[in-house]
Structure formats: C-alpha cells, structure tokens
Write an enzyme that holds these catalytic residues in place. Sequence first.
Site, PDB file in Angstrom:
ATOM      1  N   ASP A  18       0.846  -1.193   0.000  1.00 47.49           N
ATOM      2  CA  ASP A  18       0.000   0.000   0.000  1.00 47.49           C
ATOM      3  C   ASP A  18       0.882   1.244   0.000  1.00 47.49           C
ATOM      4  O   ASP A  18       1.900   1.291   0.692  1.00 47.49           O
ATOM      5  CB  ASP A  18      -0.888   0.000   1.247  1.00 47.49           C
ATOM      6  CG  ASP A  18      -1.645   1.306   1.432  1.00 47.49           C
ATOM      7  OD1 ASP A  18      -2.706   1.459   0.808  1.00 47.49           O
ATOM      8  OD2 ASP A  18      -1.171   2.166   2.203  1.00 47.49           O
ATOM      9  N   ASP A 117      -4.182   2.463  -4.922  1.00 45.81           N
ATOM     10  CA  ASP A 117      -3.031   2.606  -4.026  1.00 45.81           C
ATOM     11  C   ASP A 117      -2.619   1.303  -3.344  1.00 45.81           C
ATOM     12  O   ASP A 117      -1.765   1.311  -2.454  1.00 45.81           O
ATOM     13  CB  ASP A 117      -3.314   3.669  -2.957  1.00 45.81           C
ATOM     14  CG  ASP A 117      -4.510   3.311  -2.078  1.00 45.81           C
ATOM     15  OD1 ASP A 117      -5.210   2.340  -2.408  1.00 45.81           O
ATOM     16  OD2 ASP A 117      -4.741   4.013  -1.075  1.00 45.81           O
ATOM     17  N   GLU A 118      -3.202   0.180  -3.749  1.00 48.80           N
ATOM     18  CA  GLU A 118      -2.892  -1.084  -3.067  1.00 48.80           C
ATOM     19  C   GLU A 118      -2.858  -2.240  -4.070  1.00 48.80           C
ATOM     20  O   GLU A 118      -3.722  -2.345  -4.940  1.00 48.80           O
ATOM     21  CB  GLU A 118      -3.938  -1.347  -1.987  1.00 48.80           C
ATOM     22  CG  GLU A 118      -3.589  -2.493  -1.051  1.00 48.80           C
ATOM     23  CD  GLU A 118      -4.540  -2.552   0.139  1.00 48.80           C
ATOM     24  OE1 GLU A 118      -4.946  -3.670   0.501  1.00 48.80           O
ATOM     25  OE2 GLU A 118      -4.883  -1.476   0.688  1.00 48.80           O
TER      26      GLU A 118
END
Length: 425
Positions: A18, A117-118
């Site tokens: 992340d 974002d992950e």
Amino acid sequence: MGLVDFSRFPRRSVLCVDVKSFFASVEAVRRGLDPLEAYIAVVSDVRRTGAIILASSPRVKLEYNIKTGNRLFEIPKRSPIMVVEPNMALYINVNQAIQNIFRRFVTDEDLHVYSIDESILDVTASLNLFGPAEAIAETILKLVKDELGLIVTVGIGDNPLLAKLALDNEAKKRPPWIAKWTYETVPETVWKIQPLTAFWGISRGYDQKLKRMGIYTIEGLAHANPVWLQKTLGVMGLQLYYHAWGLDASIISQKEPPKSKSYSKNQILMRDYYVRAEILMIIKEMVGDVCTRLRKHQEKCQEVYLGIGYSDRNFKLGFTARIKLVRPEHSTDIISEAARQEFIKRWQGEPVRSVNITAGKIVSQGHEQLELFFEGEEKNHAIDRVVDDLRKRFGKKTIFYAGSMAGGTFLERADYVGGHKGKSE
C-alpha cells in the site's frame, strides 16, 4: 491450533503493498515535500465548504484527526494544512509507475491490483531470484522511495488474507513499514485484532450479528461451531470462520473471471437537492454517461438499478430500484425515462445527496433488428450516435442538456477523471 487442518491450504509468499496516504503523498512529492512531514489535504472541490476530503497526509491525520470522508469545513482555518484539489490523471500515471516497479519482481499473472493505491503480489516463484519475501519487500520500499519519493507499506503472509491483515493492522502503523503474519502466528496476531470491524470482511452489519450470537472477538469467532455459523450467517459465516484462523485458499494467478458485467456511475452531490427537476436532470446526465459506455463497447443492458441516498437521517437512508427493460437497450432517452418514472414513483421530497446508476445484465449489441412496435425508437438511437460522435471529436462539453446549466452537474464534471479533476491547473 489443532482444530483446523492447515495442510489443506496452500502456503505461499504473498505481499500486500500500500502507498501511504497515496493522493496526499503524490501532492507532497510534487511540491518537493516529504510525504511523512507535509501538511496536505486533498479535497474534492476547494470552493465548497462541504466538499469531501479524499486523502490527508500522515501529519494531518495524527495532529488534526482529519481523514478521508471528513469535510473541508472541518479543517481549522488557522492551520498549516495545505488544501489541494485532486489530479486523477497524475495519480493514475504514478500508479502505473509503481506497478512497473512491481513487475520487476512478478509476472502479470502474480500481480493483482486491488485499488489505485494497493496491490497484492505473489512472490513465491520469485524467491530463488530475489531472496526471501522480507528482502523483496525491503527492495520494493527502497525503489519506490528512490524513484518516486513515496512511502509504501508491506504486509507479508502465507496467503493474500494474512498479507492484507498484516498490512492493515501492523505494517501501516509504524516503521519499518513491513510486517509478516504466518499460520503459526495467528493466535498472537489475527486473534488480537480489535474491534471486530477492524478485521477484513467484517462490516458493521456482521459485527452486530456476531455480537447477537455472543461472539465479541476474532478468537471467539475462530472457536465457534462452524456448522452453527453457516446455519446462522450462510456461506459468509463459514468464510469468516476460516478467515479467523488466517486461512485463505485463493492463489493470485488463478484469477476467476467476473460472474457478471455491469457499468455504473456514482455521484455524491455537493449539496442537498430538493427540487425534482434538478434531481431528474442529474439522473439523466448520469444515465447518459453509462449509456455512452455501453454504446462505446457495442453492448446493451437488460436492467438498470437506480440508487438514491438521502442526507437527513430522520428520513430513511434512501432506496434502490431495479428496473427491468422491455428489451436490451443503450438509448439515453429510453433508459433515463424509465429511471425518471421510477424516481417519481418513490421519491417524496427527501433531501437527495447521492445518486447511483448501474446497468446490468449486459448483452452484445449484435445486429440491429427493429421490431414493428419499436420503429419510432430509431430516432433516439440516431441522436445518440450523433451526440457520441460530436463529443468524441470536440469534447464532452460540445453538446449538453439545457437543464445542465440549472442544477445539473455535467458541465462541472465533464473534464474529470475517475470522478475528480484530472488535469493540473
């Protein structure tokens, strides 16, 4: 830990990665600031005090408790917090750069992009080349920091679930931003997660159901009777039981194709809407966006879902209506008229704050064969084709509904990417 046979479940080396406060961190780096020290809040629209905060830097979260979902007016006026609008095009480009770093260690088959974002990486096949999972995680942290200036956090696990739990409950919280959870550490890691809603997959609804069953901890869930859980909560009950033991049989490279396809558009409005004509215009604009995507892919839908959310909690939360179409369609006018009728039938003046349009049961457009009783609809299709062509050639603002100038949001959102501003000012 003898209640479950761990040998039936694969043991992999999985990383869940992340980017810390992604949007805010990108904005910090863009301004030459340290992402961990900067005071930045990314806000959907800096002109509206009720605008939603999409991301805040670690300092802002720690010192002001301003997080995703807060509103602009909650930021203290006398503070060092820099308020910026989102730049989705930039975030997408940075995301691609991060994914390219991941591809130095895994193939596309072993990479699952969970969100912007992950991501989840199965590095099992890469261990002989790059060393143990911990070494790969440390290298990824260094590469992303050196090349992009961003801080990533990494959860390592024997499966995707354990990697995700390690990320959310330990790695994200403190340096060195890496945590490893294995089957053997379940009692001192997984079972200690508090509260229940901090456990991946347990919503507030399931939290309440479990507590009514006398289950207040993850350890209690792990030692509940799985037959009873399944009987009470269905398949989800059995899944939660296995998850409480840190068990997950999924393998990233064995991706299952989606069972069904849909197109959707969701919008959280910047104010309460009480005027029916304005709400109907927003619905028509959003139906238009969804239908444009259908036509672009030469597809039609057989049903439409209209979701309306209210802002006043004294009223009910809102409603979701399933609209079955007479036949597969992608006409903006035909579908928006069906949505209009459904809205008028259900709405009783409540303050509308969110709208969702979802097209389901997607089928291929195939050959256009107009039936006798639908010949008049060819005019609608012809208009749609002209509108699509004009917008493709000259931009979305080339042609729009007159009502969009009085209450609609189409003109304001025409240049957005991913629902937010896509270009740098």
